[in-house]
Enzyme design. Structure first.
Site, PDB file in Angstrom:
ATOM      1  N   HIS A  83      -5.310   8.373   1.583  1.00  0.00           N
ATOM      2  CA  HIS A  83      -4.578   7.460   2.438  1.00  0.00           C
ATOM      3  C   HIS A  83      -4.719   6.155   2.713  1.00  0.00           C
ATOM      4  O   HIS A  83      -4.285   5.563   2.928  1.00  0.00           O
ATOM      5  CB  HIS A  83      -4.557   8.806   3.512  1.00  0.00           C
ATOM      6  N   HIS A 208      -6.151  16.427  -7.352  1.00  0.00           N
ATOM      7  CA  HIS A 208      -5.563  18.248  -6.253  1.00  0.00           C
ATOM      8  C   HIS A 208      -6.581  19.109  -6.697  1.00  0.00           C
ATOM      9  O   HIS A 208      -6.265  20.482  -6.952  1.00  0.00           O
ATOM     10  CB  HIS A 208      -4.494  18.155  -6.681  1.00  0.00           C
TER      11      HIS A 208
END
Length: 331
Positions: A83, A208
């Site tokens: 992010h 992920h």
């Protein structure tokens, strides 16, 4: 560990004393103008060899302690790093707390307090060494903590280029990130804006393989997405209907960095729509199949993609960077 509200209250209280004393929400696509130019030439693996020779050992030990305290720490720190780099470049702007609430992390439900605390713990450990105190940027600590989160979860070890400086600006309006329901075209548009090809995007998505997602990020798919395995959908429905604050793991081995994430996609058990589309869209399916059959290839390509990610928007002193004494506040 403090909860999300406790962490926020703590940092805001500290800010007031100083004054007196897996992906984001937004769905718009970025332009490269939002990401500062790279300064890759400034980076090198031995950047702190003379100023903080024990840096990597210190960060490794600190991250290990954080992971022992909470299994969420590793995926949370890794997600935090993505992010950060994807918004303003790898400058630790994601860590900044503004007293007026206008900062990148506010109300971003995909970012967990354990990720922030992992970085703060590592920063405190680094600064506890007199030789290192206030000489290592928060941005470099974040990059090292991301590597350790991967490696200590069973993933590949890789050298981290160092020499980033910290940014001084963080605003909510500057946050542009992929949404959990993005299709392949939207994913490709976002990642190409950061300089990634489609195969590199699929490799990076393998992050992920560790961690979880809160129900609001995937609940809309339950009962409405014909691609999702019915048994898996029923399991998720039971999880989310019983507790509005519930979550589900992104793959069956949520604390182990492996290629199970891709195997999950093959059997229609991808949790996020933006993950499952990597297999349901024929244009990216072959890459998923390749990583499913060859974990070593996934590890190698993931390392290459992470190294590329780490170079985005690097700050220097000449471009307004600094080394923050407290990762949460500009000096």
């Amino acid at each position: 560990m403090r909860g999300r509200r406790g962490w926020r209250a703590d940092v805001l209280a500290r800010r007031k004393r100083r004054v007196v004393c897996g992906r984001g929400r937004r769905q718009v696509l970025p332009s490269m103008a939002s990401v500062p130019p790279s300064a890759v030439a400034e980076l090198r693996t031995d950047y702190y060899a003379s100023t903080c020779p024990n840096l990597e050992v210190i960060v490794r030990s600190s991250v290990k302690q954080s992971m022992a305290q909470s299994p969420i720490s590793a995926p949370a720190a890794l997600r935090l790093f993505f992010h950060d780099c994807a918004v303003r470049g790898c400058d630790a702007s994601i860590m900044i707390v503004n007293s007026n609430g206008d900062d990148e992390w506010r109300d971003n439900q995909s970012l967990k307090p354990e990720g922030f605390q992992t970085i703060l713990n590592a920063k405190a450990a680094v600064d506890s060494d007199p030789q290192c105190r206030y000489k290592v940027s928060c941005a470099d600590i974040m990059a090292l903590a991301a590597r350790e989160s991967v490696y200590q979860s069973g993933g590949p070890y890789y050298e981290v280029e160092l020499g980033r400086y910290d940014g001084r600006v963080s605003t909510r309006d500057g946050v542009v990130l992929p949404h959990a329901n993005f299709n392949l075209d939207q994913l490709n548009a976002f990642f190409s804006g950061l300089g990634f090809t489609q195969p590199e995007m699929v490799a990076l998505s393998g992050a992920h393989t560790i961690g979880a997602a809160d129900c609001p990020f995937f609940q809309y798919r339950i009962g409405s997405d014909a691609i999702m395995d019915p048994g898996f959908a029923s399991q998720l429905n039971d999880t989310c209907s019983s507790n509005p604050n519930a979550f589900a793991f992104l793959d069956p081995s949520p604390v182990g960095f492996d290629n199970a994430f891709y195997r999950n996609l093959q059997v229609s058990k991808g949790l996020l729509g933006s993950d499952q589309v990597l297999y349901s869209d024929m244009r990216s399916r072959n890459t998923v199949d390749y990583y499913t059959s060859n974990q070593g290839a996934f590890f190698g390509d993931f390392v290459a993609a992470m190294t590329k990610l780490e170079r985005i928007g690097v700050k220097t002193l000449a471009t307004g960077g600094e080394i923050r004494q407290d990762c949460r506040f500009p000096n």
